[in-house]
Design an enzyme around this catalytic site. Structure first.
Site, PDB file in Angstrom:
ATOM      1  N   SER A 137       0.867  -1.182   0.000  1.00 12.78           N
ATOM      2  CA  SER A 137       0.000   0.000   0.000  1.00 12.78           C
ATOM      3  C   SER A 137       0.901   1.228   0.000  1.00 12.78           C
ATOM      4  O   SER A 137       2.018   1.176   0.546  1.00 12.78           O
ATOM      5  CB  SER A 137      -0.871   0.015   1.256  1.00 12.78           C
ATOM      6  OG  SER A 137      -1.473   1.295   1.432  1.00 12.78           O
ATOM      7  N   TYR A 150      -2.194  -1.000  10.354  1.00 11.84           N
ATOM      8  CA  TYR A 150      -2.329  -1.368   8.937  1.00 11.84           C
ATOM      9  C   TYR A 150      -1.094  -0.943   8.137  1.00 11.84           C
ATOM     10  O   TYR A 150      -0.517  -1.747   7.397  1.00 11.84           O
ATOM     11  CB  TYR A 150      -3.587  -0.727   8.341  1.00 11.84           C
ATOM     12  CG  TYR A 150      -3.742  -1.004   6.858  1.00 11.84           C
ATOM     13  CD1 TYR A 150      -4.226  -2.238   6.411  1.00 11.84           C
ATOM     14  CD2 TYR A 150      -3.395  -0.055   5.904  1.00 11.84           C
ATOM     15  CE1 TYR A 150      -4.356  -2.511   5.055  1.00 11.84           C
ATOM     16  CE2 TYR A 150      -3.531  -0.322   4.544  1.00 11.84           C
ATOM     17  CZ  TYR A 150      -4.010  -1.544   4.125  1.00 11.84           C
ATOM     18  OH  TYR A 150      -4.128  -1.823   2.790  1.00 11.84           O
TER      19      TYR A 150
HETATM   20  N1  LIG Z   1      -8.549  -0.890  -1.814  1.00 12.89           N
HETATM   21  C1  LIG Z   1      -7.605  -0.087  -1.370  1.00 12.89           C
HETATM   22  O1  LIG Z   1      -7.780   1.138  -1.195  1.00 12.89           O
HETATM   23  C2  LIG Z   1      -6.246  -0.662  -1.074  1.00 12.89           C
HETATM   24  C3  LIG Z   1      -5.164   0.233  -0.965  1.00 12.89           C
HETATM   25  C4  LIG Z   1      -3.920  -0.281  -0.687  1.00 12.89           C
HETATM   26  C5  LIG Z   1      -3.744  -1.640  -0.547  1.00 12.89           C
HETATM   27  N2  LIG Z   1      -4.808  -2.488  -0.652  1.00 12.89           N
HETATM   28  C6  LIG Z   1      -4.574  -3.924  -0.453  1.00 12.89           C
HETATM   29  O2  LIG Z   1      -5.097  -4.636  -1.556  1.00 12.89           O
HETATM   30  C7  LIG Z   1      -5.355  -5.980  -1.163  1.00 12.89           C
HETATM   31  C8  LIG Z   1      -6.707  -6.405  -1.698  1.00 12.89           C
HETATM   32  O3  LIG Z   1      -7.711  -5.658  -1.051  1.00 12.89           O
HETATM   33  P1  LIG Z   1      -8.966  -5.062  -1.805  1.00 12.89           P
HETATM   34  O4  LIG Z   1      -8.834  -3.596  -1.779  1.00 12.89           O
HETATM   35  O5  LIG Z   1      -9.158  -5.744  -3.100  1.00 12.89           O
HETATM   36  O6  LIG Z   1     -10.101  -5.419  -0.741  1.00 12.89           O
HETATM   37  P2  LIG Z   1     -11.324  -6.425  -0.759  1.00 12.89           P
HETATM   38  O7  LIG Z   1     -12.217  -6.188  -1.923  1.00 12.89           O
HETATM   39  O8  LIG Z   1     -11.889  -6.357   0.599  1.00 12.89           O
HETATM   40  O9  LIG Z   1     -10.635  -7.834  -0.992  1.00 12.89           O
HETATM   41  C9  LIG Z   1      -9.933  -8.500   0.031  1.00 12.89           C
HETATM   42  C10 LIG Z   1      -9.738  -9.949  -0.388  1.00 12.89           C
HETATM   43  O10 LIG Z   1      -9.034 -10.606   0.671  1.00 12.89           O
HETATM   44  C11 LIG Z   1      -9.787 -11.729   1.091  1.00 12.89           C
HETATM   45  N3  LIG Z   1      -9.669 -11.937   2.513  1.00 12.89           N
HETATM   46  C12 LIG Z   1      -9.950 -11.056   3.505  1.00 12.89           C
HETATM   47  N4  LIG Z   1      -9.795 -11.636   4.698  1.00 12.89           N
HETATM   48  C13 LIG Z   1      -9.418 -12.918   4.446  1.00 12.89           C
HETATM   49  C14 LIG Z   1      -9.129 -14.035   5.258  1.00 12.89           C
HETATM   50  N5  LIG Z   1      -9.216 -13.975   6.602  1.00 12.89           N
HETATM   51  N6  LIG Z   1      -8.770 -15.202   4.671  1.00 12.89           N
HETATM   52  C15 LIG Z   1      -8.701 -15.293   3.333  1.00 12.89           C
HETATM   53  N7  LIG Z   1      -8.960 -14.269   2.501  1.00 12.89           N
HETATM   54  C16 LIG Z   1      -9.323 -13.104   3.057  1.00 12.89           C
HETATM   55  C17 LIG Z   1     -11.230 -11.420   0.731  1.00 12.89           C
HETATM   56  O11 LIG Z   1     -11.958 -12.618   0.472  1.00 12.89           O
HETATM   57  P3  LIG Z   1     -12.991 -13.353   1.466  1.00 12.89           P
HETATM   58  O12 LIG Z   1     -13.753 -12.312   2.222  1.00 12.89           O
HETATM   59  O13 LIG Z   1     -13.795 -14.191   0.536  1.00 12.89           O
HETATM   60  O14 LIG Z   1     -12.118 -14.210   2.343  1.00 12.89           O
HETATM   61  C18 LIG Z   1     -11.041 -10.668  -0.576  1.00 12.89           C
HETATM   62  O15 LIG Z   1     -10.943 -11.585  -1.642  1.00 12.89           O
HETATM   63  C19 LIG Z   1      -5.240  -6.002   0.365  1.00 12.89           C
HETATM   64  O16 LIG Z   1      -3.996  -6.576   0.732  1.00 12.89           O
HETATM   65  C20 LIG Z   1      -5.273  -4.539   0.737  1.00 12.89           C
HETATM   66  O17 LIG Z   1      -4.597  -4.270   1.944  1.00 12.89           O
HETATM   67  C21 LIG Z   1      -6.046  -2.028  -0.923  1.00 12.89           C
END
Ligand SMILES: NC(=O)c1ccc[n+]([C@@H]2O[C@H](COP(=O)([O-])OP(=O)(O)OC[C@H]3O[C@@H](n4cnc5c(N)ncnc54)[C@H](OP(=O)(O)O)[C@@H]3O)[C@@H](O)[C@H]2O)c1
Length: 257
Positions: A137, A150
């Site tokens: 991030s 985080y």
């Molecule tokens: N969106 C942003 O603004 C942003 C910015 C910087 C970095 N990121 C990073 O990008 C990555 C993806 O996040 P996203 O933004 O795409 O969010 P998201 O839509 O909430 O997706 C998160 C994914 O992680 C899975 N997950 C969450 N908890 C889990 C668990 N306990 N076991 C297994 N899988 C789990 C969820 O699937 P299930 O619920 O089906 O398990 C989902 O597929 C993360 O590492 C996040 O920190 C996001």
């Protein structure tokens, strides 16, 4: 045909990685908790691209459920691309945090990418090729903007990627750390946030398409919103200037009185 394993493939950034990598002809292993969503995505991608897809349901905050994912990374047919994407946020600061929630976040965001990387690496090194993509991030570089741990979990992912790159780049392994800015996914809802209050949100398709251009260029660190790559180079040069001081065996003069 190469195989990519994507954690957190059931929504957001992970789902778009799955779509893009399937469109490139990779077979996939999709990992997350939401089996129905994974199966629906698998069906969509099999019929759209004719690729083979395995689904592993796992709560990655649970060590016992993480082990089958690690086992798949050690098994044949081999995994050529690991995308360590699953992650979550945690609202609130450290002062009143629930210890269990802290431990789960550390496990999901930092420990699991470490263990899965350690599981896949020996085979990749033996084969002399492989790619590891770690979703960090921009908060890894801006910890003051995020209360709680985080940002620290994401700094860990960035640092691990940089160390790993130094360790394995000469042995055919490509490591990429992707630093997304605020991106329109479910992560805000899941942590009780409100994305409509976040300025300058990137669309998830744009984020992943940019990250994949960085992947194709074999960038170590990809920060999609940063307009000028020279800014990152300047940041790295400043780090190396600071590091020149690390070779002194005595404390600096300013600490001697
Ligand atoms: N969106 C942003 O603004 C942003 C910015 C910087 C970095 N990121 C990073 O990008 C990555 C993806 O996040 P996203 O933004 O795409 O969010 P998201 O839509 O909430 O997706 C998160 C994914 O992680 C899975 N997950 C969450 N908890 C889990 C668990 N306990 N076991 C297994 N899988 C789990 C969820 O699937 P299930 O619920 O089906 O398990 C989902 O597929 C993360 O590492 C996040 O920190 C996001």
């Amino acid at each position: 045909m190469t195989i990519a394993l994507i954690t957190g493939a059931s929504s957001g950034i992970g789902t778009v990685y799955a779509r893009r990598l399937a469109a490139r002809g990779h077979d996939l292993v999709l990992v997350a908790r939401a089996t129905e969503r994974l199966n629906a995505l698998a069906g969509e991608l099999r019929s759209a691209h004719g690729v083979a897809i395995e689904v592993i349901t796992a709560d990655l905050t649970d060590a016992a459920q993480t082990e089958p994912v690690a086992q798949r990374l050690r098994a044949d047919p081999p995994i050529d691309i690991l995308v360590n994407n699953a992650g979550a946020g945690l609202s609130g600061g450290l002062s009143h945090a629930d210890p269990v929630a802290l431990e789960n976040l550390l496990r999901l965001n930092s420990l699991v990418p470490t263990l899965l990387t350690a599981a896949v690496l020996p085979g990749m090194l033996e084969r002399g090729h492989g790619s590891i993509v770690n979703i960090a991030s921009v908060l890894a570089l801006l910890p003051e903007y995020s209360h709680g741990i985080y940002a620290a979990t994401k700094s860990y992912v960035l640092t691990m990627s940089q160390s790993l790159h130094a360790e394995v780049v000469s042995r055919g392994i490509y490591v990429q750390a992707v630093l997304p800015v605020a991106t329109r996914t479910e992560i805000y809802d899941r942590m009780g946030g409100d994305i409509s209050k976040v300025p300058d949100v990137m669309e998830v398709d744009d984020l992943v398409d940019a990250a994949l251009i960085g992947f194709d260029r074999k960038e170590l660190v990809t920060i999609p919103p940063v307009p000028d790559a020279a800014d990152w180079d300047a940041f790295e040069r400043a780090r190396m200037v600071l590091a020149l001081g690390f070779s002194n065996s005595k404390p600096a003069k300013r600490y001697r009185s």
